[in-house]
Design an enzyme around this catalytic site. Structure first.
Site, PDB file in Angstrom:
ATOM      1  N   LYS A 166       0.236   3.728  -2.802  1.00  0.00           N
ATOM      2  CA  LYS A 166      -0.930   4.616  -2.839  1.00  0.00           C
ATOM      3  C   LYS A 166      -0.534   6.085  -2.894  1.00  0.00           C
ATOM      4  CE  LYS A 166      -4.663   1.934  -0.638  1.00  0.00           C
ATOM      5  NZ  LYS A 166      -4.174   0.615  -0.220  1.00  0.00           N
TER       6      LYS A 166
ATOM      7  N   SER B  52      -5.437   3.518   4.595  1.00  0.00           N
ATOM      8  CA  SER B  52      -5.102   2.625   3.480  1.00  0.00           C
ATOM      9  C   SER B  52      -6.342   2.008   2.850  1.00  0.00           C
ATOM     10  CB  SER B  52      -4.152   1.517   3.954  1.00  0.00           C
ATOM     11  OG  SER B  52      -3.410   1.000   2.886  1.00  0.00           O
TER      12      SER B  52
ATOM     13  N   SER C 230       0.788  -1.244   0.000  1.00  0.00           N
ATOM     14  CA  SER C 230       0.000   0.000   0.000  1.00  0.00           C
ATOM     15  C   SER C 230       0.812   1.283   0.000  1.00  0.00           C
ATOM     16  CB  SER C 230      -0.953   0.013   1.198  1.00  0.00           C
ATOM     17  OG  SER C 230      -2.007  -0.897   0.999  1.00  0.00           O
TER      18      SER C 230
END
Length: 423
Positions: A146, A198, A143
């Site tokens: 991102k 997240s 993640s």
């Protein structure tokens, strides 16, 4: 002093159906992403256990990440198998970045709790690399990728624009912030859900606002190339594993140094919590930052956490120690000895003795190459004329100059005669 409320950040994550996410007082489930110790994790979320950091001296992951342990990267029948990015002839960051083991100044001590395959400590403001391990080895980002979607959404979307939650978003795979079908959200709220908790559901809605999955992937990969990455391919914008996904400690340091220069991004990741709207009959709830370094250290600067079964734990965070902002990237680590944020803090503190200018490399710098095609050939002197060529040249000058001289004299005589006649 910030208090450790990391667990609240994932109260809504990984809960299905999403109605349960609205219960603010419900204790969060322990997941692989928020677990502080390996004993806390469920069997199906436990990463590879290890006592020591993997040996990367022989550059085992220079071309591509290690083989996946799950089926996440099985290529769909009929789809082409992704080709890894070519290995650059000149690794970015300076000549020392060509090595794959620990690269650090003399006297640097790697903390004992370190179990990561790759990591990097760097100065957020100057881009100086203070210490690193396997800087260009290729790993899965999870993640922490991102950040690219967050940057694009900040730049391209109106923060107050309204977005309606969908069934696809509410039931997305992986961690979720708690979007509900039919819920009403601002882009700014979704950005906080993306970067604090997240949320893959928030990521999905933002991607649709940017033109859809394929368009968003194209945009964020183009941005990664513009920033100067050499090993990064975002196969998903959420960080879920997929064929072709890769990054490196160097690339992530470069991307986050770039991101922290964006005031809005820096403000969002430095937020402890926000009030997130509910949907339908479900009340709103608080969404907390899940970055332990930011929450537990008074000098903490927000970054991003990550975890998948194949990426293991990944982490980015920073500390402001007496005005010196130092960031840390950690890839493919475990929680056997310490949580990722603790590993990051120990690496940063171990780098404090390295004075500015005494590091091992520089973000954005390429090793100097010897000039080749740009060199101009030496100028050769013109040959001296022979006596015959000199006589011929003199004769040519006389032939041209004599008629011109006669014409000029005749014009002067005519002007003189005309002037005397008028007088």
């Amino acid at each position: 002093m910030r208090t450790s409320l990391v667990a609240a950040a994932t109260t809504l994550a990984l809960i299905f159906p999403p109605v349960a996410a609205a219960q603010e007082t419900s204790p969060p489930p322990v997941t692989a992403e928020n677990a502080e110790t390996v004993e806390e994790q469920d069997d199906d979320g436990q990463p590879t256990s290890r006592e020591d950091a993997p040996d990367t001296d022989n550059c085992p992951w220079l071309q591509a990440p290690s083989s996946a342990r799950t089926t996440s990267e099985v290529v769909t029948p009929g789809d082409p198998t992704p080709t890894p990015l070519p290995i650059p002839d000149v690794p970015a960051g300076g000549p020392l970045m060509d090595n794959c083991g620990v690269i650090a100044p003399e006297g640097f001590q790697v903390p004992e709790n370190q179990t990561a395959s790759a990591w990097m400590v760097f100065d957020v403001d100057s881009g100086e690399i203070l210490a690193t391990k396997d800087p260009h080895g290729r790993y899965r980002p999870a993640s922490i990728i991102k950040v690219l979607l967050g940057l694009i959404a900040i730049e391209e979307l109106n923060p107050q624009a309204r977005v309606t939650g969908t069934w696809d978003a509410a039931n997305i795979e992986g961690s979720r912030v708690g979007v509900g079908e039919g819920g009403d959200y601002t882009v700014d709220e979704l950005l906080h859900g993306l970067l604090l908790a997240s949320g893959n559901d928030a990521a999905y809605l933002l991607a649709q606002e940017l033109g859809g999955d394929e368009a968003t992937l194209e945009i964020i990969n183009e941005r990664a190339r513009e920033i100067g990455t050499q090993s990064t391919v975002a196969a998903t914008y959420s960080g879920l594993d997929a064929p072709g996904m890769s990054t490196s400690a160097y690339d992530m340091a470069l991307i986050y140094q770039h991101a922290w220069q964006n005031p809005r991004f820096a403000e969002i990741v430095d937020t402890e919590y926000i009030d997130f709207p509910g949907w339908g009959d479900n009340d709103g709830f608080q969404v907390w930052n899940d970055n332990g370094l930011f929450l537990n250290d008074p000098d903490g600067i927000g970054g991003k956490t990550g975890y998948t079964d194949d990426a293991n734990h990944t982490f980015v965070g920073a500390l402001n120690r007496d005005g010196r902002r130092l960031g840390a990237v950690i890839l493919d680590t475990t929680v056997d000895k310490a949580s990722p944020w603790v590993q990051a803090r120990e690496l940063i503190d171990a780098s404090l003795d390295t004075l500015p200018g005494a590091g091992v490399g520089q973000l954005g710098e390429l090793e100097e190459e010897q000039p080749t095609a740009t060199e101009l050939p030496p100028t050769e002197p013109a040959p001296s004329p022979t006596p015959e060529e000199a006589d011929s040249a003199t004769l040519d000058i006389v032939r041209v100059a004599l008629p011109i001289t006669v014409i000029v004299l005749l014009l002067l005589a005519a002007l003189t005669w005309t002037f005397r006649q008028r007088r």
